[in-house]
Write a protein that holds these residues in place. Structure first.
Motif, PDB file in Angstrom:
ATOM      1  N   GLN A  48       0.835  -1.204   0.000  1.00 44.12           N
ATOM      2  CA  GLN A  48       0.000   0.000   0.000  1.00 44.12           C
ATOM      3  C   GLN A  48       0.873   1.259   0.000  1.00 44.12           C
ATOM      4  O   GLN A  48       0.567   2.241  -0.679  1.00 44.12           O
ATOM      5  N   CYS A  49       1.940   1.215   0.753  1.00 45.09           N
ATOM      6  CA  CYS A  49       2.865   2.337   0.826  1.00 45.09           C
ATOM      7  C   CYS A  49       3.465   2.622  -0.559  1.00 45.09           C
ATOM      8  O   CYS A  49       3.530   3.776  -0.992  1.00 45.09           O
ATOM      9  N   ARG A  52       0.975   4.314  -2.790  1.00 43.23           N
ATOM     10  CA  ARG A  52       0.826   5.737  -2.470  1.00 43.23           C
ATOM     11  C   ARG A  52       2.037   6.532  -2.952  1.00 43.23           C
ATOM     12  O   ARG A  52       1.901   7.678  -3.379  1.00 43.23           O
ATOM     13  N   SER A  53       3.221   5.934  -2.918  1.00 48.52           N
ATOM     14  CA  SER A  53       4.417   6.656  -3.350  1.00 48.52           C
ATOM     15  C   SER A  53       4.458   6.837  -4.868  1.00 48.52           C
ATOM     16  O   SER A  53       5.202   7.675  -5.357  1.00 48.52           O
ATOM     17  N   ASP A  55       1.567   7.413  -6.636  1.00 46.52           N
ATOM     18  CA  ASP A  55       0.338   8.134  -6.969  1.00 46.52           C
ATOM     19  C   ASP A  55       0.682   9.494  -7.577  1.00 46.52           C
ATOM     20  O   ASP A  55       1.213  10.372  -6.904  1.00 46.52           O
ATOM     21  N   ARG A  58      -0.269  13.094  -6.184  1.00 51.48           N
ATOM     22  CA  ARG A  58       0.469  13.689  -5.070  1.00 51.48           C
ATOM     23  C   ARG A  58       1.663  14.466  -5.604  1.00 51.48           C
ATOM     24  O   ARG A  58       2.168  14.192  -6.693  1.00 51.48           O
ATOM     25  N   ARG A  63       5.550  12.266  -2.755  1.00 49.21           N
ATOM     26  CA  ARG A  63       5.921  10.944  -3.261  1.00 49.21           C
ATOM     27  C   ARG A  63       7.302  10.532  -2.762  1.00 49.21           C
ATOM     28  O   ARG A  63       7.512   9.373  -2.392  1.00 49.21           O
ATOM     29  N   GLN A  66       7.037   9.607   0.887  1.00 51.85           N
ATOM     30  CA  GLN A  66       6.373   8.315   0.992  1.00 51.85           C
ATOM     31  C   GLN A  66       7.328   7.194   0.605  1.00 51.85           C
ATOM     32  O   GLN A  66       7.378   6.155   1.263  1.00 51.85           O
TER      33      GLN A  66
END
Length: 86
Positions: A48-49, A52-53, A55, A58, A63, A66
């Motif tokens: 999940q991390c 998100r990094s 994405d 963002r 990023r 993250q």
């Protein structure tokens, strides 16, 4: 004067008891066995991390921060479980 000393010793004794209790709780948590479920949950958290990094909605700074967090999570995972299975 004697009452002040007694109060001081009671407060310090209470603080010492609190610190001892927190250290015992920390030791208990650290000594719990790491189950396959815990390992899977941590692996999922890393996945999940990474998502998100990557994405693009963002900012670059978000990023990068993250991604740094993800690297630290992987490092801790490898330390705890001895390697990544995914």
């Amino acid at each position: 004067m004697r009452a002040e000393k007694l109060k001081f010793h009671l407060v310090m004794g209470g603080c010492a008891a609190f610190v001892a209790l927190m250290l015992a709780a920390l030791a208990w948590v650290c000594l719990q066995p790491q189950t396959a479920g815990v390992q899977a949950a941590e692996r999922h958290a890393i996945e999940q991390c990474v998502q998100r990094s990557e994405d693009q909605s963002r900012s670059e700074i978000q990023r990068r921060a993250q991604a740094d967090s993800c690297r630290e999570m992987r490092k801790q995972y490898v330390h705890k479980f001895g390697g990544e299975d995914s």
